[in-house]
Design an enzyme around this catalytic site. Structure first.
Site, PDB file in Angstrom:
ATOM      1  N   GLY A  46       0.813  -1.219   0.000  1.00  0.00           N
ATOM      2  CA  GLY A  46       0.000   0.000   0.000  1.00  0.00           C
ATOM      3  C   GLY A  46       0.838   1.257   0.000  1.00  0.00           C
ATOM      4  O   GLY A  46       0.569   2.216  -0.726  1.00  0.00           O
ATOM      5  N   CYS A  47       1.887   1.254   0.812  1.00  0.00           N
ATOM      6  CA  CYS A  47       2.750   2.438   0.918  1.00  0.00           C
ATOM      7  C   CYS A  47       3.532   2.654  -0.376  1.00  0.00           C
ATOM      8  O   CYS A  47       3.778   3.794  -0.774  1.00  0.00           O
ATOM      9  CB  CYS A  47       3.695   2.303   2.104  1.00  0.00           C
ATOM     10  N   THR A  48       3.892   1.555  -1.045  1.00  0.00           N
ATOM     11  CA  THR A  48       4.579   1.653  -2.333  1.00  0.00           C
ATOM     12  C   THR A  48       3.644   2.271  -3.364  1.00  0.00           C
ATOM     13  O   THR A  48       4.023   3.183  -4.094  1.00  0.00           O
ATOM     14  CB  THR A  48       5.071   0.262  -2.786  1.00  0.00           C
ATOM     15  N   ALA A  51       3.295   6.027  -2.589  1.00  0.00           N
ATOM     16  CA  ALA A  51       4.522   6.771  -2.908  1.00  0.00           C
ATOM     17  C   ALA A  51       4.714   6.876  -4.422  1.00  0.00           C
ATOM     18  O   ALA A  51       5.133   7.924  -4.931  1.00  0.00           O
ATOM     19  CB  ALA A  51       5.726   6.098  -2.259  1.00  0.00           C
TER      20      ALA A  51
END
Length: 158
Positions: A46-48, A51
């Site tokens: 999710g964070c990838t 970003a």
């Protein structure tokens, strides 16, 4: 549980190390609007996605007068790996002691798979040119969040 910020609050100032260990301060961005986004962990799906979405729209945001800072509790070394692996252009900052996350209301209790846990609350705070909170969004989704922000800010992607 930390207090959440609301429109009109003064954004808490901070100085944190980036992925290269260089100090970056919110004050460095006075005179421009800054999107400060908080995410749980580098190198997670999710964070990838989030970003990469910010990186893909960085030029559009910059043209519209916005800088972008991503903050997580990761150490600078992990952020550097994240940046290299995903070819990120967004400025990533390390907050291992979670002091800035807490000051922004982005660390505390949250629901995860139906359980209440303590951790990073995925959030984005829009700080205006004078260091005031223009808007504060909490419990945002990783996917589609950047597109929603662009729409909310009246920045149209081509």
């Amino acid at each position: 549980m930390s207090e959440r910020l609301t429109t009109g609050d003064t954004a808490p100032d901070f100085t944190l190390p980036d992925a290269d260990g260089k100090s970056v301060s919110l004050a460095d961005h006075r005179g421009r609007k800054t999107l400060v986004y908080f995410y749980p962990a580098a190198l997670t799906p999710g964070c990838t996605k989030q970003a990469c979405d910010f990186t893909d729209n960085l030029e559009l945001l910059a043209e519209s007068g916005y800088d972008v800072l991503g903050i997580s509790p990761d150490k600078p070394e992990k952020l550097a790996k994240f940046r290299e692996k995903e070819n990120l252009k967004v400025t990533l900052l390390a907050d291992p002691d979670k002091s800035v996350l807490t000051a922004y209301g982005a660390f505390g209790e949250k629901k995860l798979y139906g359980k209440t846990v303590t951790g990073v609350i995925r959030s984005t705070v829009v700080v205006d040119e004078d260091g005031k909170v223009e808007r504060a969004l909490y419990n945002v989704r990783a996917t589609g969040h950047v597109a929603k922000i662009l729409k909310d800010l009246g920045i149209a992607a081509d």
